[in-house]
Design an enzyme around this catalytic site. Structure first.
Site, mmCIF file in Angstrom:
data_model
loop_
_atom_site.group_PDB
_atom_site.id
_atom_site.type_symbol
_atom_site.label_atom_id
_atom_site.label_comp_id
_atom_site.label_asym_id
_atom_site.label_seq_id
_atom_site.Cartn_x
_atom_site.Cartn_y
_atom_site.Cartn_z
ATOM 1 N N CYS A 112 0.814 -1.221 0.000
ATOM 2 C CA CYS A 112 0.000 0.000 0.000
ATOM 3 C C CYS A 112 0.845 1.267 0.000
ATOM 4 C CB CYS A 112 -0.945 0.006 1.199
ATOM 5 S SG CYS A 112 -1.978 -1.458 1.271
ATOM 6 N N HIS A 253 -3.555 6.965 3.169
ATOM 7 C CA HIS A 253 -3.948 5.695 2.543
ATOM 8 C C HIS A 253 -5.358 5.336 3.008
ATOM 9 C CE1 HIS A 253 -4.135 1.687 1.168
ATOM 10 N NE2 HIS A 253 -3.899 1.116 2.345
ATOM 11 N N ASN A 283 -10.227 -0.334 -0.012
ATOM 12 C CA ASN A 283 -8.768 -0.221 0.022
ATOM 13 C C ASN A 283 -8.201 -0.702 -1.322
ATOM 14 O OD1 ASN A 283 -6.029 -0.578 0.456
ATOM 15 N ND2 ASN A 283 -6.260 -1.623 2.418
HETATM 16 O O1 UT7 Z 1 -3.868 -1.517 3.517
HETATM 17 C C1 UT7 Z 1 -2.905 -2.049 4.365
HETATM 18 C C2 UT7 Z 1 -3.272 -1.959 5.736
HETATM 19 N N1 UT7 Z 1 -4.487 -2.650 6.035
HETATM 20 C C3 UT7 Z 1 -5.218 -2.152 6.989
HETATM 21 O O2 UT7 Z 1 -4.885 -1.079 7.446
HETATM 22 C C4 UT7 Z 1 -6.362 -2.920 7.543
HETATM 23 C C5 UT7 Z 1 -6.238 -2.922 9.045
HETATM 24 N N2 UT7 Z 1 -7.287 -3.584 9.786
HETATM 25 C C6 UT7 Z 1 -8.576 -3.193 9.800
HETATM 26 O O3 UT7 Z 1 -8.987 -2.324 9.078
HETATM 27 C C7 UT7 Z 1 -9.482 -3.848 10.823
HETATM 28 O O4 UT7 Z 1 -8.704 -4.569 11.730
HETATM 29 C C8 UT7 Z 1 -10.563 -4.757 10.215
HETATM 30 C C9 UT7 Z 1 -11.612 -3.931 9.485
HETATM 31 C C10 UT7 Z 1 -9.927 -5.753 9.267
HETATM 32 C C11 UT7 Z 1 -11.280 -5.532 11.315
HETATM 33 O O5 UT7 Z 1 -11.805 -4.637 12.279
HETATM 34 P P1 UT7 Z 1 -11.547 -4.907 13.835
HETATM 35 O O6 UT7 Z 1 -12.282 -3.867 14.585
HETATM 36 O O7 UT7 Z 1 -10.053 -4.976 14.014
HETATM 37 O O8 UT7 Z 1 -12.239 -6.272 14.064
HETATM 38 P P2 UT7 Z 1 -11.634 -7.662 14.584
HETATM 39 O O9 UT7 Z 1 -10.613 -8.184 13.631
HETATM 40 O O10 UT7 Z 1 -11.207 -7.446 15.994
HETATM 41 O O11 UT7 Z 1 -12.888 -8.603 14.535
HETATM 42 C C12 UT7 Z 1 -14.036 -8.348 15.297
HETATM 43 C C13 UT7 Z 1 -15.099 -9.374 14.975
HETATM 44 C C14 UT7 Z 1 -14.602 -10.821 14.893
HETATM 45 O O12 UT7 Z 1 -15.580 -11.642 15.487
HETATM 46 P P3 UT7 Z 1 -15.344 -12.252 16.956
HETATM 47 O O13 UT7 Z 1 -14.097 -13.066 16.841
HETATM 48 O O14 UT7 Z 1 -15.200 -11.064 17.851
HETATM 49 O O15 UT7 Z 1 -16.597 -13.042 17.175
HETATM 50 C C15 UT7 Z 1 -14.593 -11.087 13.399
HETATM 51 O O16 UT7 Z 1 -14.799 -12.447 13.099
HETATM 52 O O17 UT7 Z 1 -15.691 -9.082 13.700
HETATM 53 C C16 UT7 Z 1 -15.761 -10.283 12.938
HETATM 54 N N3 UT7 Z 1 -15.688 -9.927 11.527
HETATM 55 C C17 UT7 Z 1 -16.784 -9.677 10.777
HETATM 56 N N4 UT7 Z 1 -18.095 -9.664 11.064
HETATM 57 C C18 UT7 Z 1 -18.944 -9.352 10.062
HETATM 58 C C19 UT7 Z 1 -14.588 -9.803 10.757
HETATM 59 N N5 UT7 Z 1 -14.941 -9.456 9.502
HETATM 60 C C20 UT7 Z 1 -16.302 -9.385 9.483
HETATM 61 C C21 UT7 Z 1 -17.239 -9.081 8.491
HETATM 62 N N6 UT7 Z 1 -18.551 -9.065 8.821
HETATM 63 N N7 UT7 Z 1 -16.869 -8.772 7.223
#
Ligand code: UT7
Length: 326
Positions: A112, A253, A283
């Site tokens: 990225c 970004h 993204n």
């Molecule tokens: O471009 C390069 C850099 N990339 C980034 O900067 C991306 C960085 N990361 C993020 O943007 C975020 O971490 C995410 C959007 C990927 C995830 O958000 P989060 O607040 O960090 O959520 P999490 O990973 O802590 O997951 C929370 C919950 C999980 O469920 P449990 O384990 O708490 O039951 C996931 O399974 O959300 C669940 N989850 C979803 N639920 C519905 C993950 N993806 C989804 C989804 N729909 N698409």
């Protein structure tokens, strides 16, 4: 010798994939995606469209704005993690599509941060006198390496390209600085395990274990992204004796609205000085900053002598910033 942005361009697939449509593919909801990321829809390449398709069109539009003919381009640098082929470089294909017959062309792998790494290299070519006009492009078709069965990642990414023409200039409307950083300790938090030399695409395990697709530890990446983008932004401001209050606009970004807001808060930048378009495109990795830059430019948001900061973070990890006196 100074270096100025003479033109910007972008190109996106026509096909739109909305959050509501994604609800049919994986166990997710428009509500989750919107509140956790800020993304509402993304663009997806269709059959016959490749990274080079969008890269060349974005480059053509940037050259048109700059009033530069393809034969005048000395160098094409293309940041991508989704090249048309492992080799030759997609930059060479773009050179052919554009008729930029006098250019040297190569791809750059910084995920990225690819566009900012490209700006940094281009700046040095021009300042050293090795080139006068350079096309820097960020282009991706991430939809072809995203696992459409993995809700953790497939809702985040989109396809497209953005480009700038950089040229040698004597004026003050120029690139003031670029800073680039890498931290390889975390390479395996965001990567594509399969299709390289460790897990070749010819190995059946690569396909069976879905190694061909992008993998990300989202939560860890999130924390590093905020800290690293702040560090890169502060480096740029300090190097130019500026503070956040001097900035007209920051184009970060476009990965996640919450990452952008947290970074801006640490810098003391209000929402009125942030440009975002991730709600429309998701993204797009190396393409995200040049697409946003082109939109901000064409919307007339940038006036002479405005101070613009662009800042990126991505797999590697890589991160970086560029400060521009518009
Ligand atoms: O471009 C390069 C850099 N990339 C980034 O900067 C991306 C960085 N990361 C993020 O943007 C975020 O971490 C995410 C959007 C990927 C995830 O958000 P989060 O607040 O960090 O959520 P999490 O990973 O802590 O997951 C929370 C919950 C999980 O469920 P449990 O384990 O708490 O039951 C996931 O399974 O959300 C669940 N989850 C979803 N639920 C519905 C993950 N993806 C989804 C989804 N729909 N698409």
């Amino acid at each position: 010798m100074n270096v100025r942005i003479a033109g910007t361009g972008s190109a996106l697939p026509g096909k739109i994939l909305t959050n509501t449509e994604l609800e049919q593919l994986v166990d997710t909801s428009d509500e989750w995606i919107t509140t956790r990321t800020g993304i509402k829809e993304r663009r997806i390449a269709v059959e016959g469209e490749y990274t080079s398709t969008f890269a060349a069109e974005a480059g053509r539009r940037a050259m048109e704005m700059a009033g530069v003919h393809p034969e005048e381009i000395d160098l094409i640098i293309l940041g991508t993690v989704t090249p048309d082929f492992p080799f030759p470089s997609t930059a060479c294909i773009v050179q052919d599509l554009l008729g930029a017959t006098n250019a040297t062309a190569f791809d750059l792998s910084a995920a990225c941060s690819g566009f900012i790494f490209g700006l940094s290299i281009a700046e040095k070519y021009i300042r050293s006198g090795a080139a006068r006009k350079i096309l820097v492009i960020g282009a991706e078709v991430l939809s072809r390496i995203v696992d459409w069965q993995d809700r953790n990642t497939c809702v985040l990414f989109g396809d497209g390209a953005g480009a700038v023409v950089l040229e040698a200039s004597d004026g003050d409307h120029s690139l003031l600085s670029t800073h680039t950083f890498s931290n390889g300790s975390y390479w395996n938090l965001l990567y594509q395990p399969g299709s390289g030399s460790r897990n070749p695409a010819t190995n059946s395990r690569t396909i069976d274990e879905r190694l061909i697709y992008l993998k990300m530890e989202g939560n860890d990446v999130f924390k590093h992204a905020v800290r690293s983008m702040e560090e890169a932004a502060v480096k740029a401001l300090d190097a130019n004796g500026l503070s956040a209050s001097d900035l007209t606009l920051m184009i970060p970004h476009q990965a996640n609205r919450r990452i952008i807001d947290a970074t801006a808060k640490r810098l003391g930048l209000g929402a009125d000085r942030l440009f975002t378009n991730l709600e429309k495109y998701g993204n797009t990795s190396s393409a995200s900053i040049p697409i946003a830059l082109d939109e901000a430019n064409r919307q007339g948001l940038l006036k002479p002598d405005n101070k613009l900061l662009v800042v990126a973070f991505g797999g590697g990890f890589t991160y970086g910033s560029a400060l521009i006196n518009w």
